[in-house]
Motif scaffolding. Sequence first.
Motif, PDB file in Angstrom:
ATOM      1  N   LYS A  88     -13.784   5.401   8.042  1.00 13.58           N
ATOM      2  CA  LYS A  88     -14.656   4.434   7.371  1.00 13.58           C
ATOM      3  C   LYS A  88     -15.953   5.096   6.931  1.00 13.58           C
ATOM      4  CE  LYS A  88     -13.062   0.240   9.740  1.00 13.58           C
ATOM      5  NZ  LYS A  88     -13.447  -0.835  10.688  1.00 13.58           N
ATOM      6  N   ALA A  89     -16.490   5.966   7.789  1.00 16.45           N
ATOM      7  CA  ALA A  89     -17.738   6.662   7.457  1.00 16.45           C
ATOM      8  C   ALA A  89     -17.560   7.580   6.255  1.00 16.45           C
ATOM      9  CB  ALA A  89     -18.241   7.453   8.660  1.00 16.45           C
ATOM     10  N   PHE A  90     -16.330   8.015   6.005  1.00 18.95           N
ATOM     11  CA  PHE A  90     -16.036   8.861   4.850  1.00 18.95           C
ATOM     12  C   PHE A  90     -15.645   8.047   3.623  1.00 18.95           C
ATOM     13  CE2 PHE A  90     -16.337  12.277   7.754  1.00 18.95           C
ATOM     14  CZ  PHE A  90     -16.364  13.464   7.045  1.00 18.95           C
ATOM     15  N   GLY A  91     -15.762   6.729   3.709  1.00 19.53           N
ATOM     16  CA  GLY A  91     -15.528   5.886   2.542  1.00 19.53           C
ATOM     17  C   GLY A  91     -14.140   5.300   2.422  1.00 19.53           C
ATOM     18  N   TRP A  92     -13.368   5.335   3.511  1.00 21.64           N
ATOM     19  CA  TRP A  92     -12.025   4.777   3.508  1.00 21.64           C
ATOM     20  C   TRP A  92     -12.021   3.380   4.115  1.00 21.64           C
ATOM     21  CZ3 TRP A  92      -7.055   7.799   3.404  1.00 21.64           C
ATOM     22  CH2 TRP A  92      -7.233   9.066   2.826  1.00 21.64           C
ATOM     23  N   ALA A 125     -12.172   9.668  -1.252  1.00 20.33           N
ATOM     24  CA  ALA A 125     -13.059   8.508  -1.367  1.00 20.33           C
ATOM     25  C   ALA A 125     -13.945   8.617  -2.602  1.00 20.33           C
ATOM     26  CB  ALA A 125     -13.906   8.390  -0.106  1.00 20.33           C
ATOM     27  N   ASN A 126     -14.471   9.828  -2.872  1.00 15.97           N
ATOM     28  CA  ASN A 126     -15.318  10.018  -4.056  1.00 15.97           C
ATOM     29  C   ASN A 126     -14.561   9.719  -5.341  1.00 15.97           C
ATOM     30  OD1 ASN A 126     -17.593  10.779  -2.611  1.00 15.97           O
ATOM     31  ND2 ASN A 126     -17.115  12.962  -2.689  1.00 15.97           N
ATOM     32  N   LEU A 127     -13.266  10.046  -5.367  1.00 11.61           N
ATOM     33  CA  LEU A 127     -12.450   9.821  -6.558  1.00 11.61           C
ATOM     34  C   LEU A 127     -11.844   8.422  -6.595  1.00 11.61           C
ATOM     35  CD1 LEU A 127     -10.577  13.257  -6.716  1.00 11.61           C
ATOM     36  CD2 LEU A 127     -12.452  12.472  -8.183  1.00 11.61           C
ATOM     37  N   ARG A 128     -12.142   7.618  -5.596  1.00 12.00           N
ATOM     38  CA  ARG A 128     -11.662   6.229  -5.518  1.00 12.00           C
ATOM     39  C   ARG A 128     -10.132   6.165  -5.653  1.00 12.00           C
ATOM     40  NH1 ARG A 128     -16.097   2.989  -5.674  1.00 12.00           N
ATOM     41  NH2 ARG A 128     -17.999   3.857  -6.595  1.00 12.00           N
ATOM     42  N   LEU A 129      -9.479   6.954  -4.840  1.00 12.14           N
ATOM     43  CA  LEU A 129      -8.016   7.030  -4.909  1.00 12.14           C
ATOM     44  C   LEU A 129      -7.400   5.867  -4.127  1.00 12.14           C
ATOM     45  CD1 LEU A 129      -7.482  10.879  -4.511  1.00 12.14           C
ATOM     46  CD2 LEU A 129      -7.644   9.527  -6.613  1.00 12.14           C
ATOM     47  N   ASP A 130      -7.409   4.707  -4.738  1.00 12.10           N
ATOM     48  CA  ASP A 130      -6.875   3.523  -4.081  1.00 12.10           C
ATOM     49  C   ASP A 130      -5.354   3.481  -4.084  1.00 12.10           C
ATOM     50  OD1 ASP A 130      -6.649   3.129  -6.784  1.00 12.10           O
ATOM     51  OD2 ASP A 130      -7.579   1.150  -6.822  1.00 12.10           O
ATOM     52  N   ASN A 131      -4.725   4.503  -4.635  1.00 19.35           N
ATOM     53  CA  ASN A 131      -3.258   4.624  -4.572  1.00 19.35           C
ATOM     54  C   ASN A 131      -2.819   5.612  -3.493  1.00 19.35           C
ATOM     55  OD1 ASN A 131      -4.328   6.829  -5.947  1.00 19.35           O
ATOM     56  ND2 ASN A 131      -2.555   7.074  -7.296  1.00 19.35           N
ATOM     57  N   LEU A 132      -3.730   5.946  -2.585  1.00 17.42           N
ATOM     58  CA  LEU A 132      -3.459   6.889  -1.504  1.00 17.42           C
ATOM     59  C   LEU A 132      -3.540   6.174  -0.161  1.00 17.42           C
ATOM     60  CD1 LEU A 132      -3.110   9.764  -0.303  1.00 17.42           C
ATOM     61  CD2 LEU A 132      -5.603  10.035  -0.506  1.00 17.42           C
ATOM     62  N   ILE A 133      -2.495   6.295   0.628  1.00 12.66           N
ATOM     63  CA  ILE A 133      -2.470   5.709   1.971  1.00 12.66           C
ATOM     64  C   ILE A 133      -2.116   6.801   2.975  1.00 12.66           C
ATOM     65  CG2 ILE A 133      -1.337   4.069   3.517  1.00 12.66           C
ATOM     66  CD1 ILE A 133      -0.934   2.207   1.202  1.00 12.66           C
ATOM     67  N   ALA A 134      -3.007   7.015   3.926  1.00 15.96           N
ATOM     68  CA  ALA A 134      -2.743   7.946   5.021  1.00 15.96           C
ATOM     69  C   ALA A 134      -2.364   7.143   6.258  1.00 15.96           C
ATOM     70  CB  ALA A 134      -3.977   8.797   5.307  1.00 15.96           C
ATOM     71  N   GLU A 171      -9.051  19.455  11.863  1.00 19.18           N
ATOM     72  CA  GLU A 171      -9.212  20.455  10.816  1.00 19.18           C
ATOM     73  C   GLU A 171     -10.254  20.025   9.784  1.00 19.18           C
ATOM     74  OE1 GLU A 171      -7.772  23.287  10.950  1.00 19.18           O
ATOM     75  OE2 GLU A 171      -6.251  22.954  12.491  1.00 19.18           O
ATOM     76  N   GLY A 172     -11.150  20.946   9.445  1.00 18.34           N
ATOM     77  CA  GLY A 172     -12.175  20.628   8.454  1.00 18.34           C
ATOM     78  C   GLY A 172     -11.598  20.293   7.095  1.00 18.34           C
ATOM     79  N   SER A 173     -10.473  20.928   6.746  1.00 17.29           N
ATOM     80  CA  SER A 173      -9.857  20.657   5.444  1.00 17.29           C
ATOM     81  C   SER A 173      -9.414  19.208   5.321  1.00 17.29           C
ATOM     82  CB  SER A 173      -8.666  21.592   5.218  1.00 17.29           C
ATOM     83  OG  SER A 173      -7.737  21.502   6.280  1.00 17.29           O
ATOM     84  N   THR A 174      -9.050  18.592   6.448  1.00 17.33           N
ATOM     85  CA  THR A 174      -8.664  17.173   6.416  1.00 17.33           C
ATOM     86  C   THR A 174      -9.841  16.311   6.004  1.00 17.33           C
ATOM     87  OG1 THR A 174      -6.906  17.421   8.062  1.00 17.33           O
ATOM     88  CG2 THR A 174      -7.894  15.238   7.849  1.00 17.33           C
ATOM     89  N   TRP A 175     -11.008  16.603   6.553  1.00 24.62           N
ATOM     90  CA  TRP A 175     -12.182  15.769   6.250  1.00 24.62           C
ATOM     91  C   TRP A 175     -12.765  16.092   4.879  1.00 24.62           C
ATOM     92  CZ3 TRP A 175     -12.177  11.628   8.896  1.00 24.62           C
ATOM     93  CH2 TRP A 175     -11.567  11.633  10.145  1.00 24.62           C
ATOM     94  N   GLU A 176     -12.597  17.321   4.418  1.00 21.31           N
ATOM     95  CA  GLU A 176     -12.979  17.623   3.033  1.00 21.31           C
ATOM     96  C   GLU A 176     -12.123  16.806   2.068  1.00 21.31           C
ATOM     97  OE1 GLU A 176     -12.681  21.808   2.428  1.00 21.31           O
ATOM     98  OE2 GLU A 176     -14.104  22.302   4.009  1.00 21.31           O
ATOM     99  N   ALA A 177     -10.825  16.751   2.339  1.00 20.52           N
ATOM    100  CA  ALA A 177      -9.914  15.976   1.497  1.00 20.52           C
ATOM    101  C   ALA A 177     -10.231  14.487   1.588  1.00 20.52           C
ATOM    102  CB  ALA A 177      -8.468  16.231   1.915  1.00 20.52           C
ATOM    103  N   ALA A 178     -10.581  14.020   2.785  1.00 17.19           N
ATOM    104  CA  ALA A 178     -10.922  12.610   2.956  1.00 17.19           C
ATOM    105  C   ALA A 178     -12.132  12.239   2.104  1.00 17.19           C
ATOM    106  CB  ALA A 178     -11.196  12.311   4.428  1.00 17.19           C
TER     107      ALA A 178
END
Length: 275
Positions: A197-201, A160-169, A149-156
Amino acid sequence: MTETAEQRCRRYRRRILEISRQVTAAHIAPAFSCLEIVDALYNGVMREQDIFIMSKGHGCLAQYVVLEDLGKLPRAALDYYCLPVPQHFGNTLPQLGAHPDYAPALGIHASTGSLGHGLGIAAGQALAEKLRGSDVWVYVLLSDGECQEGSTWEAAMVAANLRLDNLIAVVDHNDFGGMDRMSEHHPALDPLGSKFKAFGWWAKECSGHVTSSIQHSVQSVMPGKRPLGLDCPLVVVCETTKGFPISFMCNNSIWHYRSPSPEEYKQALEELSDE
């Protein structure tokens, strides 16, 4: 004798089979696929204040039986899974359907089932907790199908842009999207970890049917353990088998949405015996 994680998960699976007998069809195989993941998070990683989102809503029986075991859900609620709740219970008993309905008091933090929404919800929750200055961590369980789903990668990308280091998928990577083999019909999905990783995770991989392996993968990035300066979200890609460990359910697409016959129920219980 202390119950091991393996014994606990066999007990959870027996309860899921018991529940499945009262409805025409249940998502047994998707729940069995992610059971060790849910167990590892609830029984070894998450704290009381943390948030779990079952984005893979069709696997919610795995969450329901764990919440029941922890005393968050009354046993009678699962006894009436997908059935009308008798009037004598009044409003005291939650109605549990085939997909989760928002009920944070019960530990259900999102209504899910329409695939691809959970990661966006989780990212919003994680951002809210950061703005609040809390130490709450947000965990979200994804399926292979959602990773189409595209919405998954938009959220990903947003996470990453918001540096949400308190988020674990955590991805239940069982190579099935509903009834179809991902490796046959959607081969571009893999390698999944590299795409995150390519999306910044930061991405890790582990066995999805070994509770200790899942716990170690998540705990290795908890505060005080993660590499200095790592301020991105984390994904753990868990290699799993749909329908695990029942011999006639493993990688058999007909068990995506089906309840067992009396003979199949008996065989499954025999395979899940602790003896």
